[in-house]
Design an enzyme around this catalytic site. Structure first.
Site, PDB file in Angstrom:
ATOM      1  N   VAL A   1      22.263  16.537  60.872  1.00 30.01           N
ATOM      2  CA  VAL A   1      21.847  15.075  61.411  1.00 30.01           C
ATOM      3  C   VAL A   1      22.097  15.265  62.840  1.00 30.01           C
ATOM      4  O   VAL A   1      22.764  15.909  63.371  1.00 30.01           O
ATOM      5  CB  VAL A   1      23.128  14.123  60.859  1.00 30.01           C
ATOM      6  N   CYS A   2      20.978  14.357  63.583  1.00 30.93           N
ATOM      7  CA  CYS A   2      21.153  14.111  65.010  1.00 30.93           C
ATOM      8  C   CYS A   2      20.777  12.792  64.960  1.00 30.93           C
ATOM      9  O   CYS A   2      20.828  11.788  64.328  1.00 30.93           O
ATOM     10  CB  CYS A   2      20.346  15.361  65.526  1.00 30.93           C
ATOM     11  N   ARG A   3      20.241  12.397  66.502  1.00 33.05           N
ATOM     12  CA  ARG A   3      19.820  10.942  66.721  1.00 33.05           C
ATOM     13  C   ARG A   3      18.288  10.465  66.078  1.00 33.05           C
ATOM     14  O   ARG A   3      18.360   9.733  65.502  1.00 33.05           O
ATOM     15  CB  ARG A   3      19.579  10.915  68.193  1.00 33.05           C
TER      16      ARG A   3
ATOM     17  N   MET B   1      19.744   9.522  63.084  1.00 38.04           N
ATOM     18  CA  MET B   1      20.673   8.353  62.906  1.00 38.04           C
ATOM     19  C   MET B   1      19.925   7.058  63.233  1.00 38.04           C
ATOM     20  O   MET B   1      20.107   5.951  63.007  1.00 38.04           O
ATOM     21  CB  MET B   1      21.996   8.765  63.874  1.00 38.04           C
TER      22      MET B   1
END
Length: 96
Positions: free
Chosen positions: A62-64, A91
């Protein structure tokens, strides 16, 4: 690259499933919110923190936005990890 939608992760967490989530965002980004149960390892720290990532059937990154987690996926794959998935949209697509 294998991907997973934020909505799929939410549904599985809602059913009580234990997922292995690795959040590769920076500290200041994680301070604004993290998926409950995720392990926070900033992308730049992956090489020295590999031992913290379990070798399990599925690891979700997961990242931005999905870009850095895609790079993390490539790095982990090159280091022998299997079952890696990139959360599409990151996200930015995650809604509480």
């Amino acid at each position: 690259m294998d991907t997973i939608l934020p909505s799929e992760i939410k549904a599985r967490l809602a059913q009580g499933e234990q997922l292995t989530l690795i959040d590769v965002r920076e500290d200041e980004e994680v301070a604004q919110g993290i998926i409950q149960g995720a392990i926070h390892i900033p992308l730049g720290q992956l090489p020295e923190r590999l031992s913290e990532i379990p070798q399990v059937d599925e690891v979700i990154l997961v990242c931005r936005s999905g870009n850095r987690s895609g790079r993390a996926l490539g790095y982990l794959e090159a280091n022998g990890y299997k079952g890696l998935k990139n959360m599409t949209g990151g996200m930015l697509e995650w809604e509480d």
